[in-house]
Design a protein around this motif. Structure first.
Motif, mmCIF file in Angstrom:
data_model
loop_
_atom_site.group_PDB
_atom_site.id
_atom_site.type_symbol
_atom_site.label_atom_id
_atom_site.label_comp_id
_atom_site.label_asym_id
_atom_site.label_seq_id
_atom_site.Cartn_x
_atom_site.Cartn_y
_atom_site.Cartn_z
ATOM 1 N N THR A 87 0.831 -1.146 0.019
ATOM 2 C CA THR A 87 -0.080 0.400 0.056
ATOM 3 C C THR A 87 0.843 0.842 -0.120
ATOM 4 N N LYS A 88 1.882 1.295 0.866
ATOM 5 C CA LYS A 88 2.924 1.729 0.538
ATOM 6 C C LYS A 88 4.076 2.468 0.015
ATOM 7 N N THR A 89 3.759 3.351 -1.583
ATOM 8 C CA THR A 89 4.538 3.815 -1.419
ATOM 9 C C THR A 89 5.735 4.561 -1.729
ATOM 10 N N SER A 90 6.822 4.311 -2.107
ATOM 11 C CA SER A 90 8.086 4.301 -1.985
ATOM 12 C C SER A 90 8.330 5.960 -2.592
ATOM 13 N N GLY B 162 16.022 21.743 -11.986
ATOM 14 C CA GLY B 162 15.817 21.104 -11.202
ATOM 15 C C GLY B 162 15.686 19.837 -10.812
ATOM 16 N N GLU B 163 15.188 19.460 -9.101
ATOM 17 C CA GLU B 163 14.795 18.256 -8.884
ATOM 18 C C GLU B 163 13.241 18.076 -9.245
ATOM 19 N N VAL B 164 12.684 16.632 -8.905
ATOM 20 C CA VAL B 164 11.412 16.430 -8.480
ATOM 21 C C VAL B 164 11.152 15.439 -7.575
ATOM 22 N N LYS B 165 10.372 15.081 -6.994
ATOM 23 C CA LYS B 165 10.459 14.439 -5.925
ATOM 24 C C LYS B 165 8.546 13.478 -6.578
ATOM 25 N N VAL B 166 9.539 11.684 -6.805
ATOM 26 C CA VAL B 166 8.051 11.013 -7.540
ATOM 27 C C VAL B 166 8.368 10.032 -6.478
ATOM 28 N N ARG B 167 6.941 8.858 -7.144
ATOM 29 C CA ARG B 167 6.520 7.938 -6.673
ATOM 30 C C ARG B 167 6.552 6.978 -7.325
ATOM 31 N N ALA C 152 3.728 9.426 -11.200
ATOM 32 C CA ALA C 152 4.472 9.664 -10.500
ATOM 33 C C ALA C 152 4.631 10.385 -9.745
ATOM 34 N N LEU C 153 4.387 12.037 -10.127
ATOM 35 C CA LEU C 153 5.057 13.481 -9.396
ATOM 36 C C LEU C 153 4.132 13.684 -8.519
ATOM 37 N N VAL C 154 4.987 13.441 -7.309
ATOM 38 C CA VAL C 154 4.521 14.399 -6.227
ATOM 39 C C VAL C 154 4.890 15.662 -5.842
ATOM 40 N N GLU C 155 5.991 16.554 -6.056
ATOM 41 C CA GLU C 155 6.871 17.569 -5.870
ATOM 42 C C GLU C 155 6.840 17.700 -7.571
ATOM 43 N N PRO C 156 6.984 18.933 -7.904
ATOM 44 C CA PRO C 156 5.745 19.429 -8.059
ATOM 45 C C PRO C 156 4.429 17.967 -8.594
ATOM 46 N N GLU D 82 12.719 12.377 -19.537
ATOM 47 C CA GLU D 82 13.674 12.449 -18.863
ATOM 48 C C GLU D 82 13.297 12.291 -17.352
ATOM 49 N N ILE D 83 12.664 12.358 -16.797
ATOM 50 C CA ILE D 83 12.142 11.784 -15.472
ATOM 51 C C ILE D 83 11.243 10.187 -15.881
ATOM 52 N N TYR D 84 10.603 10.090 -17.265
ATOM 53 C CA TYR D 84 10.232 8.761 -17.131
ATOM 54 C C TYR D 84 11.406 7.856 -17.693
ATOM 55 N N ASP D 85 12.469 8.558 -17.896
ATOM 56 C CA ASP D 85 13.641 6.878 -18.733
ATOM 57 C C ASP D 85 14.058 6.628 -16.432
ATOM 58 N N GLU D 86 14.488 7.511 -15.982
ATOM 59 C CA GLU D 86 14.728 7.613 -14.569
ATOM 60 C C GLU D 86 14.163 6.679 -13.943
ATOM 61 N N ILE D 87 12.356 6.574 -14.540
ATOM 62 C CA ILE D 87 11.590 6.058 -13.301
ATOM 63 C C ILE D 87 11.865 4.598 -13.704
ATOM 64 N N ASN D 88 12.308 4.351 -15.099
ATOM 65 C CA ASN D 88 11.904 2.984 -15.139
ATOM 66 C C ASN D 88 13.331 2.190 -15.315
ATOM 67 N N LYS D 89 14.789 3.021 -14.971
ATOM 68 C CA LYS D 89 15.259 2.451 -13.865
ATOM 69 C C LYS D 89 14.902 1.421 -12.780
ATOM 70 N N SER D 90 15.504 -0.206 -13.006
ATOM 71 C CA SER D 90 15.883 -0.981 -11.567
ATOM 72 C C SER D 90 15.126 0.023 -10.729
ATOM 73 N N ASP D 91 16.274 0.896 -9.756
ATOM 74 C CA ASP D 91 16.174 0.846 -8.474
ATOM 75 C C ASP D 91 15.254 2.460 -8.601
ATOM 76 N N VAL D 92 14.650 2.473 -9.331
ATOM 77 C CA VAL D 92 13.763 4.097 -8.760
ATOM 78 C C VAL D 92 11.877 4.142 -8.620
ATOM 79 N N PRO D 93 11.500 4.259 -7.873
ATOM 80 C CA PRO D 93 10.336 4.245 -7.549
ATOM 81 C C PRO D 93 9.326 4.883 -9.103
ATOM 82 N N GLY D 94 7.978 4.072 -9.358
ATOM 83 C CA GLY D 94 7.982 4.557 -10.331
ATOM 84 C C GLY D 94 6.894 3.895 -11.065
ATOM 85 N N LYS D 95 7.369 2.744 -11.422
ATOM 86 C CA LYS D 95 7.527 1.447 -12.997
ATOM 87 C C LYS D 95 6.117 0.705 -12.536
#
Length: 98
Positions: A12-15, A26-31, A61-65, A85-98
């Motif tokens: 239930t809890k997403t990382s 800048g930076e964004v927060k994703v889940r 996936a975007l949490v902030e903003p 760019e965000i999509y590509d990072e999300i699809n790396k195995s160690d990044v949340p969002g998949k």
């Protein structure tokens, strides 16, 4: 035997994680996506609409903003560089969002 609560507690809890987006300066927060969100993205995949697959994945996936999907769609085409760019990072195995 597993219970519904056992499974729910685990899934239930997403990382969340922070990603640097060069195209946006800048930076964004994703889940991680929920099952329902992933299913919605998959509908776009079956339509072979690559832009919407990528955009909806990042929208969910975007949490902030947090950016409403309609607002993303109204932005100039250049915003897609950051979305991709965000999509590509999300699809790396160690990044949340998949």
């Amino acid at each position: 035997m597993l219970t519904i609560d056992d499974i729910s507690k685990k899934f239930t809890k997403t990382s969340e994680t922070t990603i640097k987006v060069k195209a946006w300066g800048g930076e964004v927060k994703v889940r991680e996506l929920t099952l329902a969100e992933a299913a919605d993205v998959n509908i776009e995949r079956t339509k072979k609409d690559y832009v919407m697959v990528v955009t909806k994945t990042v929208y969910y996936a975007l949490v902030e903003p947090a950016i409403p999907l309609d607002d993303l769609k109204k932005m100039k085409e250049g915003v897609f560089d950051g979305i991709k760019e965000i999509y590509d990072e999300i699809n790396k195995s160690d990044v949340p969002g998949k």
